[in-house]
Design an enzyme around this catalytic site. Sequence first.
Site, PDB file in Angstrom:
ATOM      1  N   ASN A  46       0.796  -1.222   0.000  1.00 33.52           N
ATOM      2  CA  ASN A  46       0.000   0.000   0.000  1.00 33.52           C
ATOM      3  C   ASN A  46       0.836   1.282   0.000  1.00 33.52           C
ATOM      4  O   ASN A  46       0.403   2.303  -0.514  1.00 33.52           O
ATOM      5  CB  ASN A  46      -0.993   0.005   1.165  1.00 33.52           C
ATOM      6  N   GLY A 104       1.931  -6.479   7.490  1.00 32.75           N
ATOM      7  CA  GLY A 104       0.970  -7.182   6.658  1.00 32.75           C
ATOM      8  C   GLY A 104      -0.159  -7.762   7.475  1.00 32.75           C
ATOM      9  O   GLY A 104      -0.539  -7.218   8.519  1.00 32.75           O
ATOM     10  N   SER A 105      -0.665  -8.898   7.028  1.00 30.46           N
ATOM     11  CA  SER A 105      -1.873  -9.469   7.618  1.00 30.46           C
ATOM     12  C   SER A 105      -1.570 -10.354   8.815  1.00 30.46           C
ATOM     13  O   SER A 105      -0.460 -10.885   8.964  1.00 30.46           O
ATOM     14  CB  SER A 105      -2.626 -10.285   6.569  1.00 30.46           C
ATOM     15  N   THR A 122      -0.632 -14.141   7.838  1.00 31.68           N
ATOM     16  CA  THR A 122       0.755 -14.269   7.387  1.00 31.68           C
ATOM     17  C   THR A 122       1.715 -14.112   8.559  1.00 31.68           C
ATOM     18  O   THR A 122       2.726 -14.815   8.651  1.00 31.68           O
ATOM     19  CB  THR A 122       1.065 -13.219   6.310  1.00 31.68           C
ATOM     20  N   ALA A 123       1.406 -13.207   9.474  1.00 30.04           N
ATOM     21  CA  ALA A 123       2.261 -13.001  10.647  1.00 30.04           C
ATOM     22  C   ALA A 123       2.353 -14.271  11.482  1.00 30.04           C
ATOM     23  O   ALA A 123       3.419 -14.589  12.025  1.00 30.04           O
ATOM     24  CB  ALA A 123       1.729 -11.849  11.486  1.00 30.04           C
ATOM     25  N   GLU A 167       3.882  -5.404  12.421  1.00 35.80           N
ATOM     26  CA  GLU A 167       2.869  -4.351  12.338  1.00 35.80           C
ATOM     27  C   GLU A 167       1.764  -4.892  11.462  1.00 35.80           C
ATOM     28  O   GLU A 167       1.938  -5.077  10.250  1.00 35.80           O
ATOM     29  CB  GLU A 167       3.459  -3.064  11.768  1.00 35.80           C
ATOM     30  N   CYS A 206      -3.461   0.933   6.789  1.00 31.41           N
ATOM     31  CA  CYS A 206      -3.682   0.115   7.982  1.00 31.41           C
ATOM     32  C   CYS A 206      -4.194   0.946   9.146  1.00 31.41           C
ATOM     33  O   CYS A 206      -4.949   0.459   9.992  1.00 31.41           O
ATOM     34  CB  CYS A 206      -2.400  -0.618   8.370  1.00 31.41           C
ATOM     35  N   GLU A 223       8.518   0.307  16.913  1.00 32.22           N
ATOM     36  CA  GLU A 223       9.651   0.857  16.184  1.00 32.22           C
ATOM     37  C   GLU A 223       9.496   2.368  16.130  1.00 32.22           C
ATOM     38  O   GLU A 223       8.418   2.908  16.376  1.00 32.22           O
ATOM     39  CB  GLU A 223       9.750   0.253  14.782  1.00 32.22           C
TER      40      GLU A 223
END
Length: 491
Positions: free
Chosen positions: A159, A235-236, A239-240, A257, A290, A465
């Site tokens: 994005n 990301g999602s 996936t994390a 994140e 996000c 971060e």
Amino acid sequence: MSDRHTLSVAGVEVDTRHWIGGERIASAETFTDHSPIDGSPIGEIARGGAAEARAAVAAAKAAFPAWAATPRTERARILHAVADGVDKRLEDLAQVETRDNGALLRSHRRGVMPRVAHNFRFFADWLLTLDHEDFDTRGHTNHVSWDPAGPCVLITPWNAPLMLATWKVAPALAAGNTVVLKPAEWSPLTASLLADIAAEAGLPAGVLNVVQGHGSEVGAALVADPDVRRISFTGSVPTARRIAEAAAANLTPLSLELGGKSPLLVFADADLDLAVDLAVEQYDNAGQVCLAATRLLVDSTVAAEFTERFRTRALALRQGDPRDEATDLGPTIHPRQLEKVEGFVRRAVTAGARAVVGGGRNEELGGLYHRPTLLTDVAQDSEIVQEEIFGPVLTLQTFDTEAEAVALANDTRFGLAATVATGSHERAERVTAQLVAGTVWVNCFFVRDLQAPFGGARHSGVGREGGTWSFDFYCDLKNTVTAPKGWTDHG
């Protein structure tokens, strides 16, 4: 096209191969990159797998000792040179990224690409001030230091491809680490240009590597590599989870994140014009942000007026080609993403939601353009309220009390951000103290300072971060305790 490994994108030459160990490396297979503006194929991109992942990590590992030993001042100088290179190629980067991911060209020119250069300058400068005052323990001196950790794998989203990549790349390099960057396969092109810019700025071979491809192939191999010492992913949530499982085998530290379902709380004492401005701003980047406050929570006493003002403003937004300076809203990035957005809206309407604005594709434009949408009459436990959509779709719910507003705001599994619109300082303090979110904005939105901690609560992420928090993650912190006496030499 100059040759089979180079694309001309908006008049800019982009190499389609990986960047590994200071060299361009091709793959046996490729994947097709499409532009969301019109759906046309941009070209074939090198499709990495396990072999390319191993080669990139090996190059990063080989380059690590020398880069870690490079003095802070020299690392900072090179990062400033990278920032200068970004500034020189700002228009190229803006044009290529707009073609690649469909975000507004005017935003890339005025905000996004300047922020890319700022990312490098900020962390280069922060490195030179990074320090912790020595402290005493019974006459012994404690000295805290930040030691480079090793090769880092950075997996970035589509994005805001280059800005979010350099938000990770800059502090990782400043900390003395080497990097393997894996850009999203839906928007890989500016990462390739970054490799060129970094090389021209004098970044040594192997310090930054760029590997393209699908997450299930090259990404999975990267995060499972035992030589990787840090993984940062945006990301999602699904996936994390897979990344975390792979990293667990090697106890590799993670920074995640993830998704958001952020609320915008509009109280009756708010400036309604400001509140409407904040709400309409959530359509930025076609809702593919996000941090977007996609859940509008409005005091019931002003809900009717707010909704009417919002409707007027939303209908005035101009949707179209993101390369046009007059465009406010561009396309969804990919057919799969558009289908996902449409599915959410369709199921919500079937369940009883009402589309006050929008509700489907922009039939006049066709392609990947979804109209900005506002849904009302939605239940708190419904899918449309609970799940991240990542498109230009907002919901509106009402509340009667401050306590109810806070309860609704916190009633999802996410906790990335929240926005509060109120005319009362006391209310702002009470409400923000109760909100579960990594970032809370009061009467503003998207004001970001790189020295502030950034991350999410609950399923919105792990870790923080920004500023010193970035160095805390990308480094191994060491405390050296020295006795007050016992020295026998002078050298």
